[in-house]
Design an enzyme around this catalytic site. Structure first.
Site, PDB file in Angstrom:
ATOM      1  N   LYS A 172       0.837  -1.198   0.000  1.00 41.26           N
ATOM      2  CA  LYS A 172       0.000   0.000   0.000  1.00 41.26           C
ATOM      3  C   LYS A 172       0.873   1.249   0.000  1.00 41.26           C
ATOM      4  O   LYS A 172       1.900   1.303   0.658  1.00 41.26           O
ATOM      5  CB  LYS A 172      -0.911   0.001   1.231  1.00 41.26           C
ATOM      6  CG  LYS A 172      -2.055  -1.009   1.148  1.00 41.26           C
ATOM      7  CD  LYS A 172      -2.999  -0.836   2.316  1.00 41.26           C
ATOM      8  CE  LYS A 172      -4.208  -1.743   2.181  1.00 41.26           C
ATOM      9  NZ  LYS A 172      -5.164  -1.566   3.302  1.00 41.26           N
ATOM     10  N   HIS A 240      -7.650 -13.115   2.640  1.00 46.11           N
ATOM     11  CA  HIS A 240      -7.153 -12.363   3.786  1.00 46.11           C
ATOM     12  C   HIS A 240      -7.144 -13.213   5.057  1.00 46.11           C
ATOM     13  O   HIS A 240      -6.406 -12.909   5.992  1.00 46.11           O
ATOM     14  CB  HIS A 240      -7.998 -11.108   3.992  1.00 46.11           C
ATOM     15  CG  HIS A 240      -7.178  -9.862   4.178  1.00 46.11           C
ATOM     16  ND1 HIS A 240      -6.332  -9.380   3.205  1.00 46.11           N
ATOM     17  CD2 HIS A 240      -7.036  -9.027   5.239  1.00 46.11           C
ATOM     18  CE1 HIS A 240      -5.728  -8.280   3.656  1.00 46.11           C
ATOM     19  NE2 HIS A 240      -6.140  -8.049   4.872  1.00 46.11           N
ATOM     20  N   ARG A 243      -3.774 -14.479   5.561  1.00 49.37           N
ATOM     21  CA  ARG A 243      -2.893 -13.402   6.051  1.00 49.37           C
ATOM     22  C   ARG A 243      -3.099 -13.210   7.554  1.00 49.37           C
ATOM     23  O   ARG A 243      -2.128 -13.084   8.304  1.00 49.37           O
ATOM     24  CB  ARG A 243      -3.198 -12.119   5.279  1.00 49.37           C
ATOM     25  CG  ARG A 243      -2.424 -10.881   5.735  1.00 49.37           C
ATOM     26  CD  ARG A 243      -2.678  -9.752   4.739  1.00 49.37           C
ATOM     27  NE  ARG A 243      -2.405  -8.428   5.264  1.00 49.37           N
ATOM     28  CZ  ARG A 243      -1.213  -7.832   5.212  1.00 49.37           C
ATOM     29  NH1 ARG A 243      -0.184  -8.458   4.693  1.00 49.37           N
ATOM     30  NH2 ARG A 243      -1.061  -6.608   5.687  1.00 49.37           N
ATOM     31  N   TYR A 275      -3.930  -8.578  16.401  1.00 48.51           N
ATOM     32  CA  TYR A 275      -3.684 -10.017  16.463  1.00 48.51           C
ATOM     33  C   TYR A 275      -3.299 -10.479  17.865  1.00 48.51           C
ATOM     34  O   TYR A 275      -3.385 -11.656  18.175  1.00 48.51           O
ATOM     35  CB  TYR A 275      -2.598 -10.403  15.452  1.00 48.51           C
ATOM     36  CG  TYR A 275      -3.000 -10.099  14.039  1.00 48.51           C
ATOM     37  CD1 TYR A 275      -3.991 -10.836  13.402  1.00 48.51           C
ATOM     38  CD2 TYR A 275      -2.417  -9.053  13.332  1.00 48.51           C
ATOM     39  CE1 TYR A 275      -4.384 -10.533  12.105  1.00 48.51           C
ATOM     40  CE2 TYR A 275      -2.806  -8.753  12.040  1.00 48.51           C
ATOM     41  CZ  TYR A 275      -3.793  -9.500  11.439  1.00 48.51           C
ATOM     42  OH  TYR A 275      -4.191  -9.204  10.165  1.00 48.51           O
TER      43      TYR A 275
END
Length: 294
Positions: A172, A240, A243, A275
């Site tokens: 990004k 995702h 990921r 996370y």
């Protein structure tokens, strides 16, 4: 009086060139600020004369039109950045966004797969078909390196160092990072390259469709859905998800959060910290199970 159209165009140039924001973020900011400018025109208030109450009126209008709290949060951030820019360019002296309260957002923790579910998913793919070989290589690499799906499907041969197991990723905001991957991913990528892509040029995309074109994210998502369904994984799995699982499993294994942040390409460690919350239920369960007064 500030020319709204010119101010918007200059702001977009600023967040692209100086802030290095991604294309999707730039488009979102542009849409938010354009709505705000149209609101200002409707109320006949110039940008430099906007006050706090005028901003809250605009946000209330957005809410009554059905905008969700997360979207309102983004609109507020768009306006903060816009007025920060206007102030820096002396296009507005006041900043009506300074004391805006952001809405409370529900903490949506991402779905992750367990270690066993990852094994089930990755070991279920046969390697007797070219497309199966490709899917196997892609999923192994996705989980091994924690890539975004856009990063995966845009990989070119020049981006991969197969010998040393490293990827060069443009993430990004066009930010570059080096990401390692393991021997299993290396093994299956090697098989795929030998069988499916033996004559790659450095600028060729690695993963291609059956027709030889760059694979789309939608097509890869469909393939992943089918694989998960066939092995009985009922979670709402997306690219995702792997990921998220990659990050969670690294932290569970004791990896330093700064290392995980770097691997994921997060600009802020706050994004990575989500996370660390995924293990809270497991910690509580373990405490109840093993503590003598649990």
């Amino acid at each position: 009086m500030t020319d709204c159209k010119e101010a918007l165009n200059d702001f977009i140039s600023y967040i692209i060139v100086e802030k290095g924001l991604s294309e999707n973020t730039v488009l979102a900011y542009k849409a938010d600020v354009l709505k705000f400018i149209n609101f200002a025109k409707k109320k006949r208030i110039s940008l430099e004369n906007f006050e706090h109450n005028d901003i809250t009126d605009f946000l209330w209008e957005m809410k009554t039109e059905g905008l969700k709290p997360r979207s309102i949060f983004r609109v507020i951030e768009s306006l903060r950045q816009f007025y920060k820019f206007l102030n820096s360019e002396d296009l507005a002296k006041n900043n009506p966004t300074l004391y805006l309260a952001t809405p409370n957002l529900p903490e949506n923790l991402p779905d992750i797969l367990t270690f066993d579910e990852v094994d089930l998913l990755l070991n279920s793919i046969n390697d007797d078909d070219e497309m199966h070989i490709r899917n196997k290589a892609m999923l192994e690499l996705l989980y091994a390196a924690g890539l975004r799906v856009s990063e995966l499907i845009n990989l070119k041969f020049s981006d991969i160092n197969l010998e040393d197991c490293f990827l060069r990723i443009i993430g990004k905001g066009s930010k570059e990072r080096l990401v390692p991957f393991g021997n299993k991913a290396k093994f299956f990528i090697s098989i795929y390259l030998k069988k499916r892509r033996p004559c790659l040029n450095v600028n060729d995309h690695i993963f291609i469709s059956r027709l030889g074109k760059k694979l789309s994210r939608i097509e890869f998502w469909r393939q992943l859905k089918n694989i998960a369904k066939n092995v009985g994984i009922n979670k709402n799995i997306t690219p995702h998800t792997l990921r998220h699982s990659f990050a969670s499993h690294l932290l569970k294994g004791g990896a330093d959060i700064r290392f995980v942040q770097e691997m994921l390409g997060h600009a802020s460690i706050t994004t990575t910290q989500i996370y660390t919350h995924l293990d809270e239920d497991r910690i509580v369960q373990q405490h109840k199970k093993f503590h003598p007064r649990g």
